[in-house]
Every structure is written in structure tokens, then in C-alpha cells.
Motif scaffolding. Structure first.
Motif, PDB file in Angstrom:
ATOM      1  N   SER A 118      56.189  20.194  88.382  1.00 48.62           N
ATOM      2  CA  SER A 118      54.779  20.031  88.033  1.00 48.62           C
ATOM      3  C   SER A 118      54.572  20.068  86.517  1.00 48.62           C
ATOM      4  O   SER A 118      53.846  19.242  85.955  1.00 48.62           O
ATOM      5  CB  SER A 118      53.935  21.118  88.698  1.00 48.62           C
ATOM      6  N   VAL A 119      55.215  21.030  85.847  1.00 49.71           N
ATOM      7  CA  VAL A 119      55.103  21.120  84.386  1.00 49.71           C
ATOM      8  C   VAL A 119      55.695  19.871  83.739  1.00 49.71           C
ATOM      9  O   VAL A 119      55.095  19.285  82.830  1.00 49.71           O
ATOM     10  CB  VAL A 119      55.768  22.409  83.852  1.00 49.71           C
ATOM     11  N   GLN A 120      56.869  19.446  84.219  1.00 51.55           N
ATOM     12  CA  GLN A 120      57.490  18.232  83.667  1.00 51.55           C
ATOM     13  C   GLN A 120      56.553  17.039  83.822  1.00 51.55           C
ATOM     14  O   GLN A 120      56.366  16.262  82.874  1.00 51.55           O
ATOM     15  CB  GLN A 120      58.820  17.950  84.371  1.00 51.55           C
ATOM     16  N   HIS A 121      55.980  16.906  84.997  1.00 56.15           N
ATOM     17  CA  HIS A 121      55.079  15.790  85.299  1.00 56.15           C
ATOM     18  C   HIS A 121      53.832  15.833  84.405  1.00 56.15           C
ATOM     19  O   HIS A 121      53.450  14.819  83.818  1.00 56.15           O
ATOM     20  CB  HIS A 121      54.704  15.839  86.781  1.00 56.15           C
ATOM     21  N   SER A 122      53.212  16.990  84.296  1.00 54.06           N
ATOM     22  CA  SER A 122      51.986  17.114  83.493  1.00 54.06           C
ATOM     23  C   SER A 122      52.255  16.857  82.006  1.00 54.06           C
ATOM     24  O   SER A 122      51.486  16.153  81.350  1.00 54.06           O
ATOM     25  CB  SER A 122      51.359  18.495  83.674  1.00 54.06           C
ATOM     26  N   ILE A 123      53.338  17.424  81.488  1.00 55.70           N
ATOM     27  CA  ILE A 123      53.683  17.203  80.075  1.00 55.70           C
ATOM     28  C   ILE A 123      54.000  15.727  79.844  1.00 55.70           C
ATOM     29  O   ILE A 123      53.552  15.128  78.859  1.00 55.70           O
ATOM     30  CB  ILE A 123      54.864  18.104  79.633  1.00 55.70           C
ATOM     31  N   HIS A 124      54.735  15.133  80.755  1.00 57.23           N
ATOM     32  CA  HIS A 124      55.057  13.702  80.667  1.00 57.23           C
ATOM     33  C   HIS A 124      53.759  12.875  80.640  1.00 57.23           C
ATOM     34  O   HIS A 124      53.608  11.962  79.818  1.00 57.23           O
ATOM     35  CB  HIS A 124      55.938  13.297  81.849  1.00 57.23           C
TER      36      HIS A 124
ATOM     37  N   ILE B  43      46.348  19.345  72.755  1.00 55.24           N
ATOM     38  CA  ILE B  43      47.815  19.278  72.759  1.00 55.24           C
ATOM     39  C   ILE B  43      48.426  20.351  71.858  1.00 55.24           C
ATOM     40  O   ILE B  43      49.499  20.872  72.156  1.00 55.24           O
ATOM     41  CB  ILE B  43      48.367  17.865  72.440  1.00 55.24           C
ATOM     42  N   THR B  44      47.731  20.694  70.780  1.00 52.06           N
ATOM     43  CA  THR B  44      48.209  21.764  69.909  1.00 52.06           C
ATOM     44  C   THR B  44      48.169  23.096  70.663  1.00 52.06           C
ATOM     45  O   THR B  44      49.093  23.903  70.573  1.00 52.06           O
ATOM     46  CB  THR B  44      47.359  21.831  68.625  1.00 52.06           C
ATOM     47  N   HIS B  45      47.104  23.293  71.424  1.00 51.99           N
ATOM     48  CA  HIS B  45      46.978  24.508  72.241  1.00 51.99           C
ATOM     49  C   HIS B  45      48.094  24.578  73.288  1.00 51.99           C
ATOM     50  O   HIS B  45      48.745  25.617  73.436  1.00 51.99           O
ATOM     51  CB  HIS B  45      45.607  24.538  72.926  1.00 51.99           C
ATOM     52  N   VAL B  46      48.331  23.492  74.005  1.00 52.03           N
ATOM     53  CA  VAL B  46      49.379  23.480  75.037  1.00 52.03           C
ATOM     54  C   VAL B  46      50.741  23.763  74.398  1.00 52.03           C
ATOM     55  O   VAL B  46      51.532  24.541  74.941  1.00 52.03           O
ATOM     56  CB  VAL B  46      49.385  22.138  75.813  1.00 52.03           C
ATOM     57  N   ALA B  47      50.985  23.160  73.232  1.00 50.47           N
ATOM     58  CA  ALA B  47      52.271  23.344  72.548  1.00 50.47           C
ATOM     59  C   ALA B  47      52.482  24.795  72.109  1.00 50.47           C
ATOM     60  O   ALA B  47      53.625  25.246  71.985  1.00 50.47           O
ATOM     61  CB  ALA B  47      52.367  22.417  71.341  1.00 50.47           C
TER      62      ALA B  47
ATOM     63  N   PRO C  45      59.130  21.407  78.854  1.00 50.20           N
ATOM     64  CA  PRO C  45      59.702  21.410  80.203  1.00 50.20           C
ATOM     65  C   PRO C  45      61.059  22.110  80.296  1.00 50.20           C
ATOM     66  O   PRO C  45      61.288  22.871  81.243  1.00 50.20           O
ATOM     67  CB  PRO C  45      59.800  19.924  80.558  1.00 50.20           C
ATOM     68  N   ALA C  46      61.928  21.906  79.341  1.00 47.93           N
ATOM     69  CA  ALA C  46      63.249  22.548  79.383  1.00 47.93           C
ATOM     70  C   ALA C  46      63.120  24.057  79.224  1.00 47.93           C
ATOM     71  O   ALA C  46      63.833  24.826  79.887  1.00 47.93           O
ATOM     72  CB  ALA C  46      64.155  21.977  78.295  1.00 47.93           C
ATOM     73  N   GLU C  47      62.204  24.494  78.367  1.00 47.53           N
ATOM     74  CA  GLU C  47      61.974  25.926  78.153  1.00 47.53           C
ATOM     75  C   GLU C  47      61.442  26.580  79.429  1.00 47.53           C
ATOM     76  O   GLU C  47      61.894  27.655  79.830  1.00 47.53           O
ATOM     77  CB  GLU C  47      60.962  26.080  77.006  1.00 47.53           C
ATOM     78  N   VAL C  48      60.498  25.912  80.083  1.00 50.19           N
ATOM     79  CA  VAL C  48      59.935  26.412  81.336  1.00 50.19           C
ATOM     80  C   VAL C  48      61.022  26.449  82.409  1.00 50.19           C
ATOM     81  O   VAL C  48      61.171  27.441  83.129  1.00 50.19           O
ATOM     82  CB  VAL C  48      58.729  25.551  81.787  1.00 50.19           C
ATOM     83  N   GLU C  49      61.779  25.374  82.515  1.00 50.33           N
ATOM     84  CA  GLU C  49      62.836  25.298  83.522  1.00 50.33           C
ATOM     85  C   GLU C  49      63.846  26.429  83.356  1.00 50.33           C
ATOM     86  O   GLU C  49      64.196  27.117  84.329  1.00 50.33           O
ATOM     87  CB  GLU C  49      63.541  23.944  83.442  1.00 50.33           C
ATOM     88  N   LYS C  50      64.308  26.648  82.146  1.00 48.96           N
ATOM     89  CA  LYS C  50      65.308  27.695  81.876  1.00 48.96           C
ATOM     90  C   LYS C  50      64.770  29.066  82.306  1.00 48.96           C
ATOM     91  O   LYS C  50      65.476  29.839  82.955  1.00 48.96           O
ATOM     92  CB  LYS C  50      65.660  27.694  80.385  1.00 48.96           C
ATOM     93  N   THR C  51      63.529  29.348  81.962  1.00 51.11           N
ATOM     94  CA  THR C  51      62.948  30.656  82.289  1.00 51.11           C
ATOM     95  C   THR C  51      62.706  30.809  83.779  1.00 51.11           C
ATOM     96  O   THR C  51      63.045  31.840  84.370  1.00 51.11           O
ATOM     97  CB  THR C  51      61.644  30.868  81.507  1.00 51.11           C
TER      98      THR C  51
ATOM     99  N   GLU D 290      49.144  25.500  86.395  1.00 55.10           N
ATOM    100  CA  GLU D 290      47.747  25.028  86.439  1.00 55.10           C
ATOM    101  C   GLU D 290      47.176  24.814  85.049  1.00 55.10           C
ATOM    102  O   GLU D 290      46.355  23.913  84.853  1.00 55.10           O
ATOM    103  CB  GLU D 290      46.874  26.025  87.208  1.00 55.10           C
ATOM    104  N   HIS D 291      47.609  25.625  84.097  1.00 51.63           N
ATOM    105  CA  HIS D 291      47.123  25.521  82.719  1.00 51.63           C
ATOM    106  C   HIS D 291      47.402  24.125  82.150  1.00 51.63           C
ATOM    107  O   HIS D 291      46.512  23.469  81.603  1.00 51.63           O
ATOM    108  CB  HIS D 291      47.813  26.597  81.881  1.00 51.63           C
ATOM    109  N   VAL D 292      48.646  23.671  82.301  1.00 52.80           N
ATOM    110  CA  VAL D 292      49.014  22.352  81.781  1.00 52.80           C
ATOM    111  C   VAL D 292      48.248  21.253  82.533  1.00 52.80           C
ATOM    112  O   VAL D 292      47.743  20.314  81.917  1.00 52.80           O
ATOM    113  CB  VAL D 292      50.542  22.118  81.861  1.00 52.80           C
ATOM    114  N   GLU D 293      48.140  21.387  83.855  1.00 48.34           N
ATOM    115  CA  GLU D 293      47.405  20.393  84.650  1.00 48.34           C
ATOM    116  C   GLU D 293      45.949  20.298  84.202  1.00 48.34           C
ATOM    117  O   GLU D 293      45.406  19.192  84.052  1.00 48.34           O
ATOM    118  CB  GLU D 293      47.446  20.770  86.135  1.00 48.34           C
ATOM    119  N   LYS D 294      45.321  21.438  84.000  1.00 45.22           N
ATOM    120  CA  LYS D 294      43.907  21.454  83.591  1.00 45.22           C
ATOM    121  C   LYS D 294      43.714  20.779  82.243  1.00 45.22           C
ATOM    122  O   LYS D 294      42.745  20.054  82.040  1.00 45.22           O
ATOM    123  CB  LYS D 294      43.373  22.888  83.561  1.00 45.22           C
ATOM    124  N   HIS D 295      44.642  21.024  81.326  1.00 40.23           N
ATOM    125  CA  HIS D 295      44.500  20.393  80.012  1.00 40.23           C
ATOM    126  C   HIS D 295      44.768  18.885  80.078  1.00 40.23           C
ATOM    127  O   HIS D 295      44.161  18.123  79.317  1.00 40.23           O
ATOM    128  CB  HIS D 295      45.366  21.091  78.972  1.00 40.23           C
TER     129      HIS D 295
END
Length: 166
Positions: free
Chosen positions: A12-18, A47-51, A106-112, A147-152
């Protein structure tokens, strides 16, 4: 959280960021920096906030896992959060640099997330934000990351709709 649910969160995070990156890459600088109103963020602010925010929550998860007795989180008035989306900060940034930051999320989220056991997801640490106190790590994953990334992403879509009505 089962492996399937972890995979679903990562996907989901990968998809939303993409999606965010694809939309933003196709926009003009004027569209990206346009602010619908004084109460709404520009796409650049979003995008600055999400980053900044998603890596923040990833680090919070890592901290909770290591030190479950320590307080986690922040509120809407957090100084770093506000500075990140400030006009002064946003105007000094290059869009390409922010997109590069987004691309690493996405890679950071995946690793964690892959490093979390079902027990880790159930950890409840004290929160600085009273609304989140008593919430487990799984809450941070589901609400403050996925959900945060999806909402943004949807917020960007709303901005574009408003821009096109101008």
C-alpha cells in the motif's frame, strides 16, 4: 499482523508513494506550488510533509521496539512538523530533491515492517499525543503510515481538482 498484512501494508505504501510521484512528475512548478487557500497546503507542502513524516513514524516504531517504556509521537503543533511545511522551508526546496526523498520511503518502510514480529506490533508505549496513548505499534503502521500516505495522495487529487477549476 501476519506476514500477509505486513506485505499488504508495504504494498500500500509503495503504491501510494508511486502514485504521488507519478502525479507530481507530470505537473508544472506552478501547479505544485499553488496553494488552494490559506488553510490548505500546496502540493509541495504535502509532498514535503510526507517526505518528513513517514520516516519520522518509521523511526518511532524502531524506538518503541527498542525502548517500549519511552514516550513516542508528536502532535499537530510539533515544531519540526510545522517548520517542514512552512513557506520559508518549502520555497527553498527543489521539487526533484523532495521526489528523491519520497522515492526512498518504500524501502525504509519495508525494512522496518519486515523486522516486526506479531509481538512487536502489540507493544503499547506511552504517547505524547493523548489521542494515541494506549495504541499499539500496529496502530502506527495502519494509521500513521499506510492511511497517512493514502490520505495525502487524495489531498493532492483534491488540490488538482481545485486548481483546474480556477
Amino acid at each position: 499482523m501476519t506476514k500477509t498484512l505486513q506485505a499488504s501494508s508495504i504494498e500500500s505504501v509503495q503504491h501510494s508513494i508511486h502514485n504521488i510521484m507519478n502525479v507530481v512528475k507530470g505537473l508544472s512548478e506552478k501547479e505544485i506550488r499553488w496553494q488552494p487557500s490559506t488553510e490548505e497546503w500546496s502540493i509541495m507542502q504535502i509532498i514535503t510533509h510526507v517526505a518528513e513524516a513517514i520516516p519520522y513514524w518509521v523511526r518511532e516504531i524502531q524506538q518503541i521496539k527498542e525502548h517500549p517504556d519511552q514516550t513516542w509521537g508528536r502532535g499537530l503543533t510539533d515544531e519540526t512538523r510545522l517548520k517542514t511545511v512552512s513557506e520559508e522551508n518549502v520555497t527553498s526546496l527543489q521539487i526533484a530533491d523532495v521526489l528523491d526523498q519520497l522515492a526512498s520511503i518504500p524501502a525504509e518502510v519495508e525494512k522496518t515492517l519486515q523486522a516486526l514480529s506479531s509481538e512487536d506490533l502489540e507493544i503499547i508505549a506511552p504517547s505524547r499525543n493523548p489521542r494515541f496513548d494506549g495504541k499499539p505499534v500496529e496502530f502506527i503502521v495502519n494509521h500513521l503510515i499506510v492511511e497517512h500516505v493514502e490520505k495525502h495522495y487524495h489531498q493532492i487529487q483534491r488540490n488538482l481538482s481545485k486548481y483546474n477549476q480556477e
